[in-house]
Design a protein around this motif. Structure first.
Motif, PDB file in Angstrom:
ATOM      1  N   MET A   1      10.008  -1.776  18.017  1.00 49.68           N
ATOM      2  CA  MET A   1       9.313  -2.913  17.428  1.00 49.68           C
ATOM      3  C   MET A   1       8.052  -2.419  16.716  1.00 49.68           C
ATOM      4  O   MET A   1       7.279  -1.643  17.264  1.00 49.68           O
ATOM      5  N   LYS A   2       7.856  -2.889  15.503  1.00 49.43           N
ATOM      6  CA  LYS A   2       6.705  -2.468  14.712  1.00 49.43           C
ATOM      7  C   LYS A   2       5.420  -3.111  15.235  1.00 49.43           C
ATOM      8  O   LYS A   2       5.427  -4.235  15.712  1.00 49.43           O
ATOM      9  N   LYS A   3       4.319  -2.366  15.092  1.00 45.41           N
ATOM     10  CA  LYS A   3       2.993  -2.887  15.432  1.00 45.41           C
ATOM     11  C   LYS A   3       2.440  -3.599  14.199  1.00 45.41           C
ATOM     12  O   LYS A   3       2.499  -3.077  13.078  1.00 45.41           O
ATOM     13  N   LYS A   4       1.877  -4.783  14.423  1.00 45.65           N
ATOM     14  CA  LYS A   4       1.214  -5.509  13.339  1.00 45.65           C
ATOM     15  C   LYS A   4      -0.197  -4.961  13.202  1.00 45.65           C
ATOM     16  O   LYS A   4      -0.969  -4.973  14.161  1.00 45.65           O
ATOM     17  N   VAL A   5      -0.531  -4.483  12.004  1.00 42.56           N
ATOM     18  CA  VAL A   5      -1.874  -3.969  11.735  1.00 42.56           C
ATOM     19  C   VAL A   5      -2.468  -4.745  10.567  1.00 42.56           C
ATOM     20  O   VAL A   5      -1.783  -5.032   9.592  1.00 42.56           O
ATOM     21  N   ALA A   6      -3.745  -5.098  10.703  1.00 46.56           N
ATOM     22  CA  ALA A   6      -4.462  -5.786   9.630  1.00 46.56           C
ATOM     23  C   ALA A   6      -5.701  -4.979   9.270  1.00 46.56           C
ATOM     24  O   ALA A   6      -6.471  -4.582  10.145  1.00 46.56           O
ATOM     25  N   PHE A   7      -5.855  -4.711   7.997  1.00 53.69           N
ATOM     26  CA  PHE A   7      -7.037  -4.045   7.459  1.00 53.69           C
ATOM     27  C   PHE A   7      -7.925  -5.124   6.870  1.00 53.69           C
ATOM     28  O   PHE A   7      -7.505  -5.864   5.972  1.00 53.69           O
ATOM     29  N   VAL A   8      -9.149  -5.232   7.384  1.00 57.88           N
ATOM     30  CA  VAL A   8     -10.027  -6.342   6.999  1.00 57.88           C
ATOM     31  C   VAL A   8     -11.333  -5.826   6.417  1.00 57.88           C
ATOM     32  O   VAL A   8     -11.927  -4.873   6.919  1.00 57.88           O
ATOM     33  N   CYS A   9     -11.753  -6.485   5.358  1.00 56.62           N
ATOM     34  CA  CYS A   9     -13.001  -6.176   4.668  1.00 56.62           C
ATOM     35  C   CYS A   9     -13.597  -7.510   4.212  1.00 56.62           C
ATOM     36  O   CYS A   9     -13.024  -8.565   4.469  1.00 56.62           O
ATOM     37  N   VAL A  10     -14.722  -7.468   3.529  1.00 54.79           N
ATOM     38  CA  VAL A  10     -15.346  -8.710   3.074  1.00 54.79           C
ATOM     39  C   VAL A  10     -14.498  -9.381   1.985  1.00 54.79           C
ATOM     40  O   VAL A  10     -14.085 -10.524   2.112  1.00 54.79           O
ATOM     41  N   HIS A  11     -14.204  -8.658   0.899  1.00 50.72           N
ATOM     42  CA  HIS A  11     -13.518  -9.260  -0.241  1.00 50.72           C
ATOM     43  C   HIS A  11     -12.040  -8.928  -0.350  1.00 50.72           C
ATOM     44  O   HIS A  11     -11.354  -9.497  -1.193  1.00 50.72           O
ATOM     45  N   ASN A  12     -11.541  -7.976   0.443  1.00 47.50           N
ATOM     46  CA  ASN A  12     -10.147  -7.544   0.337  1.00 47.50           C
ATOM     47  C   ASN A  12      -9.830  -7.169  -1.106  1.00 47.50           C
ATOM     48  O   ASN A  12      -8.814  -7.539  -1.668  1.00 47.50           O
ATOM     49  N   SER A  13     -10.742  -6.397  -1.703  1.00 49.99           N
ATOM     50  CA  SER A  13     -10.580  -6.059  -3.115  1.00 49.99           C
ATOM     51  C   SER A  13     -10.548  -4.557  -3.388  1.00 49.99           C
ATOM     52  O   SER A  13     -10.340  -4.155  -4.526  1.00 49.99           O
ATOM     53  N   CYS A  14     -10.727  -3.721  -2.347  1.00 54.93           N
ATOM     54  CA  CYS A  14     -10.774  -2.285  -2.601  1.00 54.93           C
ATOM     55  C   CYS A  14     -10.251  -1.494  -1.398  1.00 54.93           C
ATOM     56  O   CYS A  14      -9.076  -1.153  -1.335  1.00 54.93           O
ATOM     57  N   ARG A  15     -11.116  -1.208  -0.429  1.00 52.00           N
ATOM     58  CA  ARG A  15     -10.751  -0.348   0.697  1.00 52.00           C
ATOM     59  C   ARG A  15      -9.596  -0.895   1.519  1.00 52.00           C
ATOM     60  O   ARG A  15      -8.648  -0.167   1.845  1.00 52.00           O
ATOM     61  N   SER A  16      -9.654  -2.159   1.886  1.00 52.45           N
ATOM     62  CA  SER A  16      -8.585  -2.741   2.709  1.00 52.45           C
ATOM     63  C   SER A  16      -7.265  -2.801   1.938  1.00 52.45           C
ATOM     64  O   SER A  16      -6.193  -2.651   2.514  1.00 52.45           O
ATOM     65  N   GLN A  17      -7.357  -2.979   0.625  1.00 52.53           N
ATOM     66  CA  GLN A  17      -6.150  -2.979  -0.206  1.00 52.53           C
ATOM     67  C   GLN A  17      -5.530  -1.578  -0.261  1.00 52.53           C
ATOM     68  O   GLN A  17      -4.305  -1.430  -0.173  1.00 52.53           O
ATOM     69  N   MET A  18      -6.381  -0.552  -0.401  1.00 51.55           N
ATOM     70  CA  MET A  18      -5.860   0.815  -0.418  1.00 51.55           C
ATOM     71  C   MET A  18      -5.235   1.160   0.938  1.00 51.55           C
ATOM     72  O   MET A  18      -4.174   1.790   0.997  1.00 51.55           O
ATOM     73  N   LYS A 126       0.320   8.336  13.413  1.00 51.64           N
ATOM     74  CA  LYS A 126       0.623   9.294  14.488  1.00 51.64           C
ATOM     75  C   LYS A 126       0.321   8.695  15.855  1.00 51.64           C
ATOM     76  O   LYS A 126       1.099   8.850  16.794  1.00 51.64           O
ATOM     77  N   ARG A 127      -0.813   8.001  15.969  1.00 57.54           N
ATOM     78  CA  ARG A 127      -1.165   7.389  17.251  1.00 57.54           C
ATOM     79  C   ARG A 127      -0.178   6.292  17.645  1.00 57.54           C
ATOM     80  O   ARG A 127       0.172   6.159  18.818  1.00 57.54           O
ATOM     81  N   VAL A 128       0.306   5.536  16.665  1.00 62.46           N
ATOM     82  CA  VAL A 128       1.310   4.504  16.953  1.00 62.46           C
ATOM     83  C   VAL A 128       2.638   5.163  17.348  1.00 62.46           C
ATOM     84  O   VAL A 128       3.269   4.771  18.325  1.00 62.46           O
ATOM     85  N   GLU A 129       3.036   6.193  16.606  1.00 63.67           N
ATOM     86  CA  GLU A 129       4.283   6.901  16.922  1.00 63.67           C
ATOM     87  C   GLU A 129       4.235   7.526  18.329  1.00 63.67           C
ATOM     88  O   GLU A 129       5.246   7.545  19.032  1.00 63.67           O
TER      89      GLU A 129
END
Length: 133
Positions: A1-18, A126-129
């Protein structure tokens, strides 16, 4: 089963998108990937789109999302280092990557951030695997 991961930032316009793009490309076998922001923003930063394209990843269809656009509960919450308190998102693991926002700077800053994010995403995978997360 896959782990759900969310990358969160203020605008979701750069780092979290990458981070979302890298995680989908490299970790699709173990991760269900999301990204979101805490505030509305009109577009993904062109510098982010450009440097990811240089790395062979097309983000031209990406758009900023809000926390209400992703699942209410995830397994792993990663904040990018926004220097703000992110709202509570139910999860079993959280960490802050402390990445500086390259927005408004030279393209080399976007490239450095892209490469740092790739390394961090590879480590996360790697940590998830290895069932560490």
């Amino acid at each position: 089963m896959k782990k759900k991961v969310a990358f969160v930032c203020v605008h979701n316009s750069c780092r979290s998108q990458m981070a979302e793009a890298w995680a989908k490309k490299l970790g699709n076998h173990v991760l269900e990937v999301y990204s979101a922001g805490t505030e509305n923003y009109h577009e993904v930063k062109l510098g982010a789109v450009k440097v990811m394209e240089e790395a062979g990843i097309d983000m031209s269809e990406h758009y900023p999302k809000l926390l209400t656009d992703i699942p209410e509960e995830v397994d792993i919450l990663i904040t990018m280092g926004c220097n703000v308190v992110c709202p509570f998102v139910p999860c079993s693991h959280t960490e802050d990557w402390g990445l500086e926002d390259p927005s408004g700077g030279p393209i080399e800053g976007f490239r450095n951030t892209r490469d740092l994010i790739k390394t961090k995403v590879e480590d996360l995978i790697k940590r998830v695997e290895n069932k560490e997360l």
